[in-house]
Design a protein around this motif. Structure first.
Motif, PDB file in Angstrom:
ATOM      1  N   SER A  34       0.826  -1.203   0.000  1.00  0.00           N
ATOM      2  CA  SER A  34       0.000   0.000   0.000  1.00  0.00           C
ATOM      3  C   SER A  34       0.860   1.254   0.000  1.00  0.00           C
ATOM      4  O   SER A  34       2.009   1.236   0.455  1.00  0.00           O
ATOM      5  CB  SER A  34      -0.885   0.035   1.256  1.00  0.00           C
ATOM      6  N   ALA A  48      -3.572   4.006  -2.040  1.00  0.00           N
ATOM      7  CA  ALA A  48      -3.760   2.910  -2.993  1.00  0.00           C
ATOM      8  C   ALA A  48      -3.197   1.625  -2.407  1.00  0.00           C
ATOM      9  O   ALA A  48      -2.266   1.655  -1.604  1.00  0.00           O
ATOM     10  CB  ALA A  48      -3.085   3.229  -4.321  1.00  0.00           C
ATOM     11  N   THR A  57      -6.317  -3.825  -7.578  1.00  0.00           N
ATOM     12  CA  THR A  57      -5.919  -2.572  -6.944  1.00  0.00           C
ATOM     13  C   THR A  57      -7.127  -1.868  -6.348  1.00  0.00           C
ATOM     14  O   THR A  57      -8.269  -2.080  -6.782  1.00  0.00           O
ATOM     15  CB  THR A  57      -5.248  -1.627  -7.953  1.00  0.00           C
ATOM     16  N   VAL A  58      -6.867  -1.037  -5.358  1.00  0.00           N
ATOM     17  CA  VAL A  58      -7.885  -0.218  -4.711  1.00  0.00           C
ATOM     18  C   VAL A  58      -7.321   1.182  -4.581  1.00  0.00           C
ATOM     19  O   VAL A  58      -6.133   1.349  -4.270  1.00  0.00           O
ATOM     20  CB  VAL A  58      -8.247  -0.782  -3.320  1.00  0.00           C
ATOM     21  N   TYR A  59      -8.178   2.181  -4.817  1.00  0.00           N
ATOM     22  CA  TYR A  59      -7.730   3.569  -4.735  1.00  0.00           C
ATOM     23  C   TYR A  59      -8.675   4.389  -3.865  1.00  0.00           C
ATOM     24  O   TYR A  59      -9.887   4.144  -3.835  1.00  0.00           O
ATOM     25  CB  TYR A  59      -7.693   4.207  -6.124  1.00  0.00           C
ATOM     26  N   THR A  61     -10.926   7.535  -3.227  1.00  0.00           N
ATOM     27  CA  THR A  61     -11.780   8.252  -4.170  1.00  0.00           C
ATOM     28  C   THR A  61     -11.092   9.505  -4.699  1.00  0.00           C
ATOM     29  O   THR A  61     -11.212   9.836  -5.884  1.00  0.00           O
ATOM     30  CB  THR A  61     -13.095   8.634  -3.484  1.00  0.00           C
ATOM     31  N   SER A  62     -10.318  10.156  -3.856  1.00  0.00           N
ATOM     32  CA  SER A  62      -9.702  11.434  -4.222  1.00  0.00           C
ATOM     33  C   SER A  62      -8.619  11.289  -5.288  1.00  0.00           C
ATOM     34  O   SER A  62      -8.261  12.282  -5.938  1.00  0.00           O
ATOM     35  CB  SER A  62      -9.093  12.093  -2.981  1.00  0.00           C
ATOM     36  N   VAL A  63      -8.089  10.078  -5.492  1.00  0.00           N
ATOM     37  CA  VAL A  63      -7.004   9.903  -6.452  1.00  0.00           C
ATOM     38  C   VAL A  63      -7.388   8.997  -7.625  1.00  0.00           C
ATOM     39  O   VAL A  63      -6.602   8.835  -8.564  1.00  0.00           O
ATOM     40  CB  VAL A  63      -5.729   9.333  -5.774  1.00  0.00           C
ATOM     41  N   LYS A  64      -8.577   8.431  -7.578  1.00  0.00           N
ATOM     42  CA  LYS A  64      -8.998   7.492  -8.611  1.00  0.00           C
ATOM     43  C   LYS A  64      -8.971   8.176  -9.979  1.00  0.00           C
ATOM     44  O   LYS A  64      -9.466   9.292 -10.135  1.00  0.00           O
ATOM     45  CB  LYS A  64     -10.392   6.978  -8.288  1.00  0.00           C
ATOM     46  N   GLY A  65      -8.361   7.501 -10.949  1.00  0.00           N
ATOM     47  CA  GLY A  65      -8.260   8.059 -12.291  1.00  0.00           C
ATOM     48  C   GLY A  65      -7.034   8.932 -12.506  1.00  0.00           C
ATOM     49  O   GLY A  65      -6.705   9.280 -13.647  1.00  0.00           O
ATOM     50  N   ARG A  66      -6.345   9.280 -11.421  1.00  0.00           N
ATOM     51  CA  ARG A  66      -5.142  10.128 -11.533  1.00  0.00           C
ATOM     52  C   ARG A  66      -3.872   9.364 -11.115  1.00  0.00           C
ATOM     53  O   ARG A  66      -2.805   9.623 -11.665  1.00  0.00           O
ATOM     54  CB  ARG A  66      -5.265  11.366 -10.646  1.00  0.00           C
ATOM     55  N   THR A  68      -1.792   5.632 -10.226  1.00  0.00           N
ATOM     56  CA  THR A  68      -1.728   4.214 -10.546  1.00  0.00           C
ATOM     57  C   THR A  68      -0.666   3.544  -9.697  1.00  0.00           C
ATOM     58  O   THR A  68       0.494   3.972  -9.694  1.00  0.00           O
ATOM     59  CB  THR A  68      -1.396   3.996 -12.035  1.00  0.00           C
TER      60      THR A  68
END
Length: 114
Positions: A34, A48, A57-59, A61-66, A68
């Motif tokens: 992590s 993450a 993987t788990v992210y 919410t504030s970083v999802k899509g930005r 990896t």
């Protein structure tokens, strides 16, 4: 168990950074890994997580899509690619795993500012 993080620094909003964490002292490929971050005056929180084999993987919410998360089980490394960085991403970022208790690296500072 030891972790050495690197790759932090100062970046402008909208920029990118890639954090690296080199692990030692345990069988890296057997454990989920992590990244957490802790901003000044706030609690440390999960950014993450990646499963031991890298299949899931788990992210936050504030970083999802930005952001990896990825790993290399041969090199015993875990990475965090951070794109479209925002000032609110400013924090110390920590590499971590849980083996009977949670272990932490020393952290690497990420500052997003113009």
């Amino acid at each position: 168990v030891q972790f050495v993080e690197s790759g932090g620094g100062l970046v402008q909003p909208g920029g990118s950074l890639r954090l690296s964490c080199t692990a030692s002292g345990f069988t890296f490929s057997r454990y989920d890994m992590s990244w957490y971050h802790q901003a000044p005056g706030k609690e440390r929180e999960l950014v993450a997580r990646i499963t031991s084999d890298g299949s899931s993987t788990v992210y936050a919410t504030s970083v999802k899509g930005r952001f990896t998360i990825s790993r290399d089980n041969v090199a015993n490394k875990v990475y965090l690619q951070m794109n479209s960085l925002k000032p609110e991403d400013t924090a110390v970022y920590y590499c971590s795993t849980y083996i009977f208790r949670r272990f932490w690296g020393q952290g690497t500072q990420v500052t997003v500012s113009s």
